[in-house]
Scaffold this active site. Structure first.
Site, short mmCIF file in Angstrom:
data_model
loop_
_atom_site.label_atom_id
_atom_site.label_comp_id
_atom_site.label_asym_id
_atom_site.label_seq_id
_atom_site.Cartn_x
_atom_site.Cartn_y
_atom_site.Cartn_z
N LYS A 30 -22.59 19.87 40.49
CA LYS A 30 -22.85 18.63 40.66
C LYS A 30 -22.23 17.98 42.22
CE LYS A 30 -23.19 13.94 38.88
NZ LYS A 30 -22.96 13.01 37.59
N SER A 75 -26.98 10.50 35.93
CA SER A 75 -26.86 10.78 37.37
C SER A 75 -26.69 12.53 37.77
CB SER A 75 -25.63 10.20 37.87
OG SER A 75 -24.53 10.87 37.35
N SER A 134 -24.93 10.43 31.58
CA SER A 134 -25.35 11.12 32.74
C SER A 134 -25.30 12.45 32.58
CB SER A 134 -24.46 10.85 34.05
OG SER A 134 -24.49 9.51 34.71
#
Length: 420
Positions: A75, A144, A168
């Site tokens: 990420k 996210s 997330s």
């Protein structure tokens, strides 16, 4: 059509026996990305040549590290020395960290190959990235950790890292139809992960099979203990005070899943958390907002025009949280952690929704994290299992919650649930 990449544990099994080379596996990932990335848009940065060079290097070793060249996605909230890391914000366009985050270092030492950086929302908050849901490209993948969830769900890579401060990891796993694992708070290292709300931020990951979970945990320095063997796992159906915010189809699906578990031999009972847990969602929102306002103070003060309006609004709301409100929220959270430990004295896992329902239409928002907030605040391990379907036939996750610090118990319950 290029077939999806196999799961991490299966891949390592084949790699370790040299029935599959790291170079072959990397090429399979790249071929899938070439085919699907124009639609899914899960990646912020890729280095195909670098990944292939590293794969050939690992293949040539007589004694290879444990992961034997397993490709992974990281990420873009997590520092990588050999890739730009922009934290989902134009403020950090072209930023190149001086060192890898601790989790990335651990994965590399274990023999993982970093294929690239996956899309994150702006500073892991609200503003959507470019990623689309691989199951329905007109819908959000969640956030996210949107790119990581979509990349694993679409078979582009066997394992990808995410982070969770509210929902997330669990929510995008639910929306994309993949396994999302959020370990107990503090189990996995956060050094080199951009902070949002430090008392809540938790490193997690996405995989395709539950056998991949202990593999990933071990590679990052947190091997799971052997769980006490139970022929009859004990589940609690926990609706929480926000139950009515779930779509009717989700509520029905969760209740039906609990009934299936009971018919399959599990002990299942209703669990009411009690009055002391009332308002815990609002407590999480207050703590997250106040800590985010502190963590992102410099971007807000020095680069306000480069922040999305929604992020500016969120940070201003966080600044407005009073010291008394913040103290009360933290005190309630600590009381509820102790109370939840007592609830788990005769339970192994709680059953609850992972999300309100299917991924919503549109890409402007990432969905409501309401069914994840209290568990992130309480520091419990959570997993979203792709076991349910919504009215449009799209994925809905079954979320299981385990006792703090006993992630191995949650994994055993998840294995049982996946077999039902």
């Amino acid at each position: 059509m290029v077939r999806r990449v196999i799961g991490a544990a299966r891949a390592v099994e084949l790699l370790s026996r040299r029935e599959l080379s790291a170079e072959e596996l990397v090429r399979q990932c790249l071929a899938r990305i070439d085919e699907r990335e124009p639609v899914v848009q899960a990646w912020e940065a890729l280095d195909a040549d670098g990944a292939l060079r590293e794969a050939r290097r690992i293949d040539a070793l007589s004694h290879r590290p444990p992961l034997c060249g397993l490709p992974v996605g990281i990420k873009d909230l997590i520092d990588t020395a050999d890739f730009p890391t922009r934290y989902g914000s134009p403020i950090h366009r072209g930023h190149r960290p001086a060192a890898d985050a601790a989790c990335v270092r651990a994965l590399r030492r274990a023999g993982a190959i970093v294929l690239g950086k996956t899309v994150t929302t702006e500073f892991a908050v609200y503003w959507s990235g470019k990623t689309r849901n691989p199951a329905a490209p007109s819908r959000t993948p969640g956030g996210s950790s949107s790119g990581s969830a979509a990349a694993v769900a679409d078979g582009m890579v066997p394992l990808a890292l995410g982070t969770q401060t509210a929902g997330s990891v669990i929510r995008p796993a639910s929306f994309c139809g993949v396994i999302g694992s959020k370990p107990s708070f503090g189990v996995l290292p956060l050094d080199g992960v951009h902070p949002l709300a430090p008392s809540l931020d938790t490193l997690g990951f996405f995989v395709r099979d539950l056998a991949d979970v202990p593999l990933a945990m071990s590679a990052m320095g947190a091997p799971l203990r052997a769980a006490e063997s139970r022929q009859r796992p004990r589940f609690g159906l926990c609706r929480t005070e926000v139950w009515d915010r779930a779509e009717p189809s989700t509520r029905s699906a969760i209740e039906a899943a609990a009934e299936r578990l009971a018919r399959s031999g599990a002990a299942v009972r209703e669990v009411d958390l009690g009055a002391g847990f009332a308002g815990l969602v609002e407590a999480q929102i207050a703590i997250m907002g106040a800590e985010a306002a502190a963590s992102l103070r410099l971007p807000l003060e020095q680069h306000s025009s480069e922040l999305s309006p929604r992020l500016r609004e969120f940070l201003e709301e966080g600044r407005a949280v009073s010291a008394d409100r913040l103290r009360a929220a933290r005190e309630q959270a600590e009381r509820c952690r102790r109370d939840l430990d007592a609830i788990f004295a005769d339970l192994d896992a709680l059953i609850t929704p992972a999300a309100v329902g299917e991924a919503p239409e549109g890409l402007a928002a990432t969905g409501d994290p309401v069914f994840c907030r209290i568990w992130t605040l309480l520091g419990t391990p959570s997993v979203s299992l792709p076991l349910l379907r919504g009215p449009a036939g799209l994925p809905v996750g079954l979320q299981l919650i385990g006792p703090r610090g006993r992630d191995e118990v949650l994994l055993d319950c998840a294995v049982f649930a996946m077999r039902v």
